[in-house]
Design a protein around this motif. Structure first.
Motif, short mmCIF file in Angstrom:
data_model
loop_
_atom_site.label_atom_id
_atom_site.label_comp_id
_atom_site.label_asym_id
_atom_site.label_seq_id
_atom_site.Cartn_x
_atom_site.Cartn_y
_atom_site.Cartn_z
N LEU A 67 0.74 -0.86 -0.04
CA LEU A 67 0.09 -0.19 0.40
C LEU A 67 0.73 1.14 0.00
CD1 LEU A 67 -3.01 -1.10 2.14
CD2 LEU A 67 -3.22 -0.99 -0.02
N VAL A 68 0.57 2.20 -1.10
CA VAL A 68 1.17 3.38 -1.47
C VAL A 68 0.32 4.29 -0.67
CG1 VAL A 68 2.72 5.22 -2.62
CG2 VAL A 68 2.78 2.32 -2.70
N THR A 69 0.25 5.36 0.12
CA THR A 69 -0.75 6.76 0.44
C THR A 69 -0.20 8.04 -0.77
OG1 THR A 69 0.66 7.06 2.22
CG2 THR A 69 -0.99 6.02 2.42
N TYR A 70 -0.76 9.22 -0.52
CA TYR A 70 -0.84 10.20 -1.53
C TYR A 70 -1.84 10.81 -0.71
CZ TYR A 70 -0.58 14.06 -4.32
OH TYR A 70 -0.16 15.18 -5.38
N TYR A 109 -0.45 5.48 -13.16
CA TYR A 109 -0.98 6.44 -12.48
C TYR A 109 -0.41 6.84 -11.20
CZ TYR A 109 -4.66 5.60 -16.07
OH TYR A 109 -4.84 4.75 -17.48
N GLY A 110 -0.46 6.19 -10.86
CA GLY A 110 0.15 6.14 -9.34
C GLY A 110 1.05 6.95 -8.81
N GLU A 111 1.45 6.93 -9.69
CA GLU A 111 3.26 7.44 -9.15
C GLU A 111 3.13 8.61 -8.39
OE1 GLU A 111 6.10 6.87 -11.88
OE2 GLU A 111 6.47 4.24 -10.81
N ALA A 112 3.77 9.41 -7.80
CA ALA A 112 3.90 11.27 -7.07
C ALA A 112 3.32 12.06 -7.92
CB ALA A 112 4.42 11.03 -6.00
N GLU A 113 4.60 11.97 -9.48
CA GLU A 113 4.52 12.61 -9.93
C GLU A 113 3.74 12.48 -10.71
OE1 GLU A 113 7.26 10.36 -10.19
OE2 GLU A 113 8.15 10.50 -8.67
N LYS A 114 3.27 11.64 -11.88
CA LYS A 114 1.75 11.65 -11.93
C LYS A 114 0.51 11.59 -11.17
CE LYS A 114 3.91 8.04 -15.11
NZ LYS A 114 4.37 6.90 -15.62
N VAL A 119 -3.87 16.66 -9.93
CA VAL A 119 -4.57 16.93 -8.63
C VAL A 119 -5.57 17.48 -8.59
CG1 VAL A 119 -4.58 18.36 -6.83
CG2 VAL A 119 -2.71 16.58 -7.12
N SER A 120 -5.45 18.33 -9.90
CA SER A 120 -7.39 19.39 -10.04
C SER A 120 -8.31 18.46 -10.33
CB SER A 120 -6.34 20.43 -10.93
OG SER A 120 -6.54 20.06 -12.30
N LEU A 121 -8.08 17.62 -11.50
CA LEU A 121 -9.41 15.85 -11.74
C LEU A 121 -9.89 15.72 -10.36
CD1 LEU A 121 -7.59 14.77 -15.09
CD2 LEU A 121 -9.83 16.63 -14.83
#
Length: 175
Positions: A67-70, A109-114, A119-121
């Protein structure tokens, strides 16, 4: 004479004990087994996991190491649906996305940069979902679960993928 009378009483008590034991074995034990099966069927019907005390289904369990959180960087001020009191109500929410790093779409899609690029979407989708709920519903813990699930489904629809495992409110204030 007294000795044979005591032997007869002992024999009678032994026979009564045996009879009660047979009643116990043949009458009560099958009834208990039937009751146990009935409880098991009821739990299955309402989809309760007897082995899993955390309330999640075993097919959706993901190892915590995967699990990875953003965290969405800023808390969001979100207008809520009118509640009938002629006042505008808002929710201030800090939201964390929990993602499955082993999912095939995580790398896309899930990596922090992507995620930061979109973020606006993501915030727009969250605002649309929150706009359907009143302040009373946003305060209610059961409705908060419904709101989280609705946000999760909307994000799945946005990405056309289910790599986002869960949506969490790290903070939710309403006014």
């Amino acid at each position: 004479m007294k000795k044979s009378l005591l032997n007869i009483i002992s024999l009678a008590l032994g026979i009564v004990n045996l009879a009660l034991l047979l009643v116990l074995i043949f009458a009560i034990v099958p009834t208990m087994n039937k009751a146990n099966r009935l409880v098991g069927q009821i739990c299955t019907a309402i989809d309760l996991e007897l082995e899993n005390s955390y309330g999640t289904s075993s097919e959706n369990n993901i190892n915590i190491d995967n699990l990875v959180t953003y965290d969405l960087e800023q808390s969001m001020t979100i207008p809520l649906a009118p509640s009938g009191d002629q006042k505008d109500h808002y929710a201030v929410a800090s939201i964390t996305l929990v993602m499955d790093s082993t999912h095939e779409d995580y790398k896309n899609y899930g990596e922090a940069e992507k995620l930061a690029e979109r973020v606006s979407l993501i915030k727009s989708t969250i605002r649309k979902v929150f706009a359907n709920y009143t302040v009373e519903q946003a305060k209610d813990l059961q409705y908060q679960e419904v709101i989280r699930q609705a946000i999760l489904e909307a994000l799945h629809a946005l990405y056309q993928s289910d790599f986002i495992y869960e949506v969490r409110f790290t903070e939710l204030l309403t006014s």
